[in-house]
Design a protein around this motif. Structure first.
Motif, PDB file in Angstrom:
ATOM      1  N   LEU B   2       5.653   8.219  36.301  1.00 40.77           N
ATOM      2  CA  LEU B   2       6.418  10.189  36.532  1.00 40.77           C
ATOM      3  C   LEU B   2       4.968  11.088  37.045  1.00 40.77           C
ATOM      4  O   LEU B   2       4.834  10.947  35.618  1.00 40.77           O
ATOM      5  CB  LEU B   2       7.244  10.118  35.464  1.00 40.77           C
ATOM      6  N   PRO B   3       5.291  11.979  37.567  1.00 40.33           N
ATOM      7  CA  PRO B   3       4.791  12.855  37.638  1.00 40.33           C
ATOM      8  C   PRO B   3       4.837  14.077  36.234  1.00 40.33           C
ATOM      9  O   PRO B   3       6.489  14.314  36.216  1.00 40.33           O
ATOM     10  CB  PRO B   3       5.416  13.494  38.914  1.00 40.33           C
ATOM     11  N   LEU B   4       4.660  15.245  35.354  1.00 41.90           N
ATOM     12  CA  LEU B   4       4.703  15.743  34.127  1.00 41.90           C
ATOM     13  C   LEU B   4       6.468  16.252  34.453  1.00 41.90           C
ATOM     14  O   LEU B   4       6.582  16.375  33.928  1.00 41.90           O
ATOM     15  CB  LEU B   4       3.307  16.823  33.928  1.00 41.90           C
ATOM     16  N   ARG B   5       6.281  17.204  36.078  1.00 44.97           N
ATOM     17  CA  ARG B   5       7.338  18.003  36.544  1.00 44.97           C
ATOM     18  C   ARG B   5       8.488  17.355  36.293  1.00 44.97           C
ATOM     19  O   ARG B   5       9.545  17.680  35.322  1.00 44.97           O
ATOM     20  CB  ARG B   5       6.957  18.330  37.376  1.00 44.97           C
ATOM     21  N   GLU B   6       8.704  15.680  36.544  1.00 43.52           N
ATOM     22  CA  GLU B   6       9.921  14.601  36.398  1.00 43.52           C
ATOM     23  C   GLU B   6      10.066  14.704  35.474  1.00 43.52           C
ATOM     24  O   GLU B   6      10.649  15.074  34.710  1.00 43.52           O
ATOM     25  CB  GLU B   6       9.891  14.020  37.806  1.00 43.52           C
ATOM     26  N   LEU B   7       9.123  14.329  34.981  1.00 44.81           N
ATOM     27  CA  LEU B   7       9.120  13.967  33.480  1.00 44.81           C
ATOM     28  C   LEU B   7       9.806  14.775  32.615  1.00 44.81           C
ATOM     29  O   LEU B   7      10.758  15.010  31.093  1.00 44.81           O
ATOM     30  CB  LEU B   7       7.750  13.358  32.828  1.00 44.81           C
ATOM     31  N   GLN B   8       9.246  15.909  32.741  1.00 43.64           N
ATOM     32  CA  GLN B   8       9.976  16.840  31.328  1.00 43.64           C
ATOM     33  C   GLN B   8      11.303  17.249  31.892  1.00 43.64           C
ATOM     34  O   GLN B   8      11.884  17.957  30.757  1.00 43.64           O
ATOM     35  CB  GLN B   8       8.953  18.442  31.716  1.00 43.64           C
ATOM     36  N   SER B   9      11.458  17.265  33.679  1.00 45.21           N
ATOM     37  CA  SER B   9      12.787  17.789  33.712  1.00 45.21           C
ATOM     38  C   SER B   9      14.031  16.920  33.607  1.00 45.21           C
ATOM     39  O   SER B   9      15.222  16.974  32.446  1.00 45.21           O
ATOM     40  CB  SER B   9      13.301  18.065  35.604  1.00 45.21           C
ATOM     41  N   ARG B  10      13.485  15.363  33.407  1.00 47.22           N
ATOM     42  CA  ARG B  10      14.334  14.325  32.723  1.00 47.22           C
ATOM     43  C   ARG B  10      14.442  14.074  31.569  1.00 47.22           C
ATOM     44  O   ARG B  10      15.466  14.468  30.801  1.00 47.22           O
ATOM     45  CB  ARG B  10      13.664  13.326  33.153  1.00 47.22           C
ATOM     46  N   PHE B  11      13.487  14.496  30.557  1.00 45.14           N
ATOM     47  CA  PHE B  11      13.856  14.799  28.990  1.00 45.14           C
ATOM     48  C   PHE B  11      14.585  15.729  28.760  1.00 45.14           C
ATOM     49  O   PHE B  11      15.861  15.964  27.453  1.00 45.14           O
ATOM     50  CB  PHE B  11      12.193  15.180  28.450  1.00 45.14           C
ATOM     51  N   ALA B  12      14.821  17.800  29.615  1.00 50.99           N
ATOM     52  CA  ALA B  12      15.597  18.645  29.095  1.00 50.99           C
ATOM     53  C   ALA B  12      16.804  17.831  29.556  1.00 50.99           C
ATOM     54  O   ALA B  12      18.038  18.702  29.094  1.00 50.99           O
ATOM     55  CB  ALA B  12      15.117  19.358  30.207  1.00 50.99           C
ATOM     56  N   ALA B  13      17.357  16.626  30.586  1.00 55.07           N
ATOM     57  CA  ALA B  13      18.198  16.959  30.978  1.00 55.07           C
ATOM     58  C   ALA B  13      18.964  15.766  30.237  1.00 55.07           C
ATOM     59  O   ALA B  13      20.168  16.116  29.998  1.00 55.07           O
ATOM     60  CB  ALA B  13      18.267  15.618  32.553  1.00 55.07           C
ATOM     61  N   VAL B  14      18.022  14.483  29.154  1.00 51.30           N
ATOM     62  CA  VAL B  14      18.754  13.562  28.199  1.00 51.30           C
ATOM     63  C   VAL B  14      18.813  15.004  27.134  1.00 51.30           C
ATOM     64  O   VAL B  14      20.336  14.798  26.471  1.00 51.30           O
ATOM     65  CB  VAL B  14      17.820  13.224  28.183  1.00 51.30           C
ATOM     66  N   ALA B  15      18.087  15.822  26.507  1.00 45.60           N
ATOM     67  CA  ALA B  15      18.065  16.947  25.951  1.00 45.60           C
ATOM     68  C   ALA B  15      19.803  17.959  26.028  1.00 45.60           C
ATOM     69  O   ALA B  15      20.750  17.900  25.151  1.00 45.60           O
ATOM     70  CB  ALA B  15      17.272  18.094  25.944  1.00 45.60           C
TER      71      ALA B  15
END
Lengths: 289, 262
Positions: B2-15
């Motif tokens: 996963l590109p870092l930006r996408e990984l961070q977006s998914r993390f936020a969506a889970v939060a």
């Protein structure tokens, strides 16, 4: 301006400046080496910065940021950087530090120091963000190793390799959090002593000590870096190894949740001083008092 | 990978509760499945995100919390955190939309004054943390105005806020500064208040205003024009005395600037 302790004088550990302690700290003037503040609590006006102006007359100040999100792929927020720059200009702290972590994406601030995959892509992102902060502040930033509860399969570098490369690329310094290394090595395996040996010793300017919680997750023990208790015996032992390798680094006791009475915090700082002195007698660093 | 930006977006969506932890990284396998599993490990961060922000709201709205009780407050704050997470790292700036969010909850309707009380607590919080601006005294202001002019621009200190309520929210706030055993009864039929909240010498306090003075200060906060503010106030009360109110604003140290508009 006063400066943080160095190896040529007796090391005096610092403590975090927390609101409930403020009046007592100013009234009793405990013999701690410096005070550390969380930058984001002092970015408005009113009582908080006014208190800090009082405190800085008596102690060196270290500014510890928790919200710059150096690991954000979208880059850092210019307005937040300006607010930090204004605080730093006003307070003239001895050190400014931030975390190897991220907390901002898609316009959301997640109020946590979130872990990064240690990849070439992350390295480029963090190095560019650190360079931008250092350019604006016109000073060296200390980068703290984070605690972590999960690992990324796409990491290609170890945390120690990642930190070494950040120092090489940006000229940043390091803040070595002893408790975080202990927590991570317990959570994922790993040798904390190898960790200490692997860092560039001359880049480490500050050490953090804190307590951690022991949690059970479905039968698996996970240590949580909650800064809510006294430093554990095992972390004190590791601290002695750290001060042997990083003799010029200043030590800070962090305690953010379940805040104890001030004397308990000061006693922890004194314990750090005692251990620093005992280590340097043993390995031959004379405390030239 | 996963590109870092996408990984961070998914993390936020889970939060924020928009994506299940099990789904976020399942296809990419990017979180190592150390026992007790990636989802359980992600949950540590999700829990921290929600808990610490609920606590931050509780610190900003302590009287609201006491009025509704911990259980209701935690549930409401949790929903607010998920629907309107903070955008910036300074948590003293978080909670702007919480009073309106409370007003939208059907359960909160039984406490008619709850939203106004939340607005009062938000105003107090903002007044505490508003930027420091040097205040002008009346003599300095007079010296700045050299030529006769059509109108004056009066800039008030950033700590200045207005709160209007049909309920005696000032009294409700005051009695809840005491311990549980000492809360005095409040006569809810006592009528409404119009409060001018500001910081003076580091302390936040308020003045109760009449309708004309409230309109006057509200107009100054909106665009600073003295002539317009005065006209508005006089339309409400022909006997409105602008010089007397301005003098008390100067004495309170809340006038930051006076500029002639030609």
């Amino acid at each position: 301006m006063s400066t943080l302790p160095s190896s040529t004088e007796r090391q005096t550990a610092g403590i975090g400046l927390r609101c409930p302690h403020f009046e007592e700290i100013v009234a009793t003037r405990p013999a701690v080496g410096f005070l550390e503040i969380h930058a984001e609590n002092y970015m408005g006006g009113g009582r908080m910065p006014a208190r800090l102006e009082v405190a800085r007359r008596h102690w060196p100040i270290s500014v510890h940021g928790v919200g710059m999100s150096l690991g954000s792929a979208e880059g850092i927020n210019d307005r937040h950087l300006e607010r930090l720059a204004r605080l730093v200009e006003r307070i003239e702290p001895d050190w400014v530090s931030e975390h190897l972590a991220w907390s901002v994406v898609d316009g959301m601030y997640l109020n946590d120091l979130l872990p990064l995959p240690y990849s070439e892509e992350s390295l480029a992102v963090v190095a560019a963000n650190i360079a931008q902060v250092q350019d604006r502040l016109r000073r060296r930033l200390l980068i703290e190793n984070p605690s972590a509860y999960l690992r990324f399969a796409q990491s290609t570098l170890s945390e120690v390799e990642f930190l070494n490369e950040l120092v090489r690329r940006t000229g940043c310094g390091l803040l070595f959090d002893v408790n975080n290394v202990f927590v991570n090595c317990r959570n994922f395996g790993g040798d904390p002593l190898a960790w200490i040996e692997g860092l560039p010793a001359d880049a480490v300017h500050e050490l953090h000590l804190a307590g951690h919680a022991v949690n059970d997750a479905d039968g698996v023990t996970i240590l949580i870096d909650d800064h809510g208790s006294q430093v554990s015996a095992a972390v004190w032992e590791l601290y002695e190894r750290a001060v042997a390798r990083f003799p010029t680094a200043a030590t800070l006791i962090e305690w953010d949740s379940n805040l104890p009475p001030l004397p308990v915090l000061v006693a922890e700082a004194q314990e750090a001083d005692r251990r620093w002195r005992s280590v340097h007698k043993e390995v031959g660093y004379a405390a030239a008092a | 990978m996963l590109p870092l930006r996408e990984l961070q977006s998914r993390f936020a969506a889970v939060a924020a509760g928009r994506l299940l932890a099990e789904q976020a990284f399942a296809d990419s396998g990017c979180v190592v499945e150390d026992a007790p599993g990636a989802a359980a490990r992600l949950a540590i961060h999700v829990h921290h995100f929600r808990l610490t922000l609920i606590e931050a709201l509780g610190a900003t709205f302590p009287v609201v919390r006491r009025l509704v009780g911990d259980a209701f407050f935690t549930a409401a704050a949790r929903r607010y955190v998920l629907s309107q997470p903070p955008q910036r790292p300074c948590l003293f700036e978080y909670g702007d939309g919480f009073p309106a969010f409370l007003a939208s909850l059907p359960e909160a309707g039984s406490l008619g004054y709850l939203t106004d009380l939340a607005r009062l607590e938000w105003a107090i919080n903002r007044a505490h943390h508003a930027d420091d601006v040097p205040s002008l005294d009346a003599a300095a202001a007079a010296a700045q105005i050299e030529a006769p002019s059509c109108d004056l621009f009066i800039g008030l200190d950033p700590s200045c806020r207005l709160v209007k309520s049909a309920w005696p929210v000032d009294r409700i706030w005051q009695v809840h500064q005491q311990g549980d055993d000492e809360i005095a009864p409040v006569d809810l039929e006592a009528g409404g208040v119009q409060l001018f909240i500001h910081r003076q010498d580091g302390e936040v306090g308020w003045l109760k205003l009449d309708a004309a003075a409230f309109a006057f200060i509200g107009s100054l906060l909106a665009d600073g024009r003295l002539g317009k503010a005065n006209a508005l106030a006089r339309a409400i009360a022909p006997s409105f005395n602008a010089p007397a109110l301005l003098e008390s604003l100067f004495e309170g140290g809340v006038v930051a600037s006076v500029t002639a508009i030609n």
